[in-house]
Design an enzyme around this catalytic site. Structure first.
Site, short mmCIF file in Angstrom:
data_model
loop_
_atom_site.label_atom_id
_atom_site.label_comp_id
_atom_site.label_asym_id
_atom_site.label_seq_id
_atom_site.Cartn_x
_atom_site.Cartn_y
_atom_site.Cartn_z
N HIS A 34 -3.16 -5.43 0.58
CA HIS A 34 -2.69 -5.60 1.88
C HIS A 34 -2.86 -7.33 2.08
O HIS A 34 -3.81 -7.67 2.63
CB HIS A 34 -3.61 -5.10 3.09
CG HIS A 34 -3.59 -3.82 3.32
ND1 HIS A 34 -2.50 -3.11 4.30
CD2 HIS A 34 -3.91 -2.57 2.73
CE1 HIS A 34 -2.81 -1.87 3.92
NE2 HIS A 34 -3.52 -1.53 2.97
N CYS A 63 0.83 -1.10 0.03
CA CYS A 63 0.00 -0.11 0.01
C CYS A 63 0.94 1.38 0.07
O CYS A 63 1.55 1.43 -0.88
CB CYS A 63 -0.93 0.18 1.26
SG CYS A 63 -2.48 1.04 0.85
N GLU A 89 -1.29 -8.89 4.59
CA GLU A 89 -1.29 -9.19 5.91
C GLU A 89 -2.62 -9.10 6.72
O GLU A 89 -2.87 -9.55 7.91
CB GLU A 89 -0.28 -8.04 6.80
CG GLU A 89 -0.82 -6.83 7.00
CD GLU A 89 -0.95 -6.05 5.83
OE1 GLU A 89 -0.60 -6.33 4.61
OE2 GLU A 89 -1.50 -4.92 5.98
#
Ligand code: NAG
Length: 342
Positions: free
Chosen positions: A248, A136, A250
């Site tokens: 993202h 990002c 994660e």
């Protein structure tokens, strides 16, 4: 008797043969030794949810690499160049997280990110295999540093907008997507499991217009924002082990705020894990290490304790924070930097 000997030879040769190591990567040095104790450096940044004068790393980034078998050393955005260079000599990869930090020169986050990217490129140019991943804001940082154009990003309507990846032809040949299990690659294409949450982004036109950026990166995927505009969602360098995702990986497994729609399906969680496996397998190819166990101890994330930043307000009126847990860093109050480094 002969059969017994042949059988014994077969068994011993089979059990002695090492597992095949992945050395198919076309760029960088082929390292025949892998590092089974990889350490990933993660860059901190100022801003919410960190208290003023402190910086933070969302714990999801730390758990993400830890779950794939790496340890973490935080790189504080306000460290001196000497401190950053020292940490660089110990870590095996750099992760630049998402967030809202200022991406203009003279701002310390940008300058430190740029230093790390420059160090990584130099290291790779000199035969060291040193991976970098930007997520990002981290991808946006890479785009600005590589293009050297501070206005290369445009505005996109992609806050809370998990989206499928639309692969380009380059994706088929890419190190990144070829390293992921095929079912994960298919799932990323067929359903919106890639969490997108950004107001800035890179258009294909801006990518093509920048000769520096297109000489460095291949576009591996595009995604569509809520207004129907396509933006670049995955990049991979064709010269260096540098990857970037506007999405993202994660968040799926480690962020639970209800203020946005993070895909927590089993497919989303598997994607989180497999992208982490990819990044950490890249870090295993680097052999940097600390001079001593105590030097490592002084720098590892275990010196800090995460805060429960996502705890809900009983009244239900407080705004939810983006992160379930975060680590805060007060440079001057953390004596170990001084004690061990300078
Ligand atoms: C920087 O990128 C923007 C967006 O593509 C472009 O309009 C501008 O001309 C670029 N600036 C330079 C100096 O190349």
């Amino acid at each position: 008797m002969l059969l017994v000997i042949l059988y014994a030879l077969f068994v011993s040769s089979a059990s002695l043969r090492p597992l095949e190591k992945r050395v198919d990567f076309q760029h960088g040095v082929r390292s025949s030794t892998l590092n089974d104790r990889p350490i990933v450096g993660i860059l901190s940044q100022p801003g919410e949810p960190a208290p003023k004068s402190m910086s933070y790393i969302a714990a999801s980034y730390i758990k993400w690499v830890e779950a794939a078998g790496a340890r973490v050393i935080p790189i504080l955005y306000d460290m001196t160049e000497e401190e950053v260079r020292h940490i660089f000599s110990i870590i095996n990869a750099v992760l630049i997280p998402g967030g809202g930090a200022n991406l203009t020169p003279g701002h310390q986050f940008y300058d430190t990110a740029r230093l790390l990217i420059d160090l990584a490129i130099d290291a790779n140019d000199n035969g060291d295999y040193f991976p970098v991943h930007g997520t990002c804001l981290g991808m946006e940082t890479l785009c600005i540093v590589i293009s050297q154009n501070y206005s290369i990003l445009g505005s996109f309507d992609a806050e809370d907008a998990a989206a499928p990846l639309l692969y380009t032809d380059a994706a088929d040949e890419s190190h990144f997507f070829r390293s992921l299990p095929p079912d994960v690659v298919r799932e990323l294409q067929n359903s919106p499991i890639a969490m997108e949450n950004h107001g800035k982004g890179l258009s294909m036109a801006a990518f093509r217009d920048s000769s520096k950026l297109s000489a460095f990166f291949d576009v591996l995927s595009l995604s569509i924002d809520k207004s129907g505009n396509p933006y670049v969602s995955t990049l991979e360098s064709h010269k260096y082990p540098v990857t970037a995702t506007q999405w993202h990986p994660e968040k799926n497994a480690f962020e639970w705020t209800n203020s946005v729609h993070i895909p927590h399906s089993p497919e989303g969680i598997r994607m989180t894990q497999e992208v982490a496996n990819f990044f950490v397998s890249e870090a295993r190819r680097n052999l940097h290490k600390a001079n001593s166990v105590s030097e490592e101890d002084d720098l590892l994330i275990y010196n800090w304790i995460p805060h429960f930043t996502g705890k809900h307000d009983a009244s239900g009126h407080a705004e939810e924070t983006d992160f379930e847990q975060a680590y805060y860093f007060e440079k001057t109050n953390h004596g170990t930097w001084r004690r061990s480094q300078l």
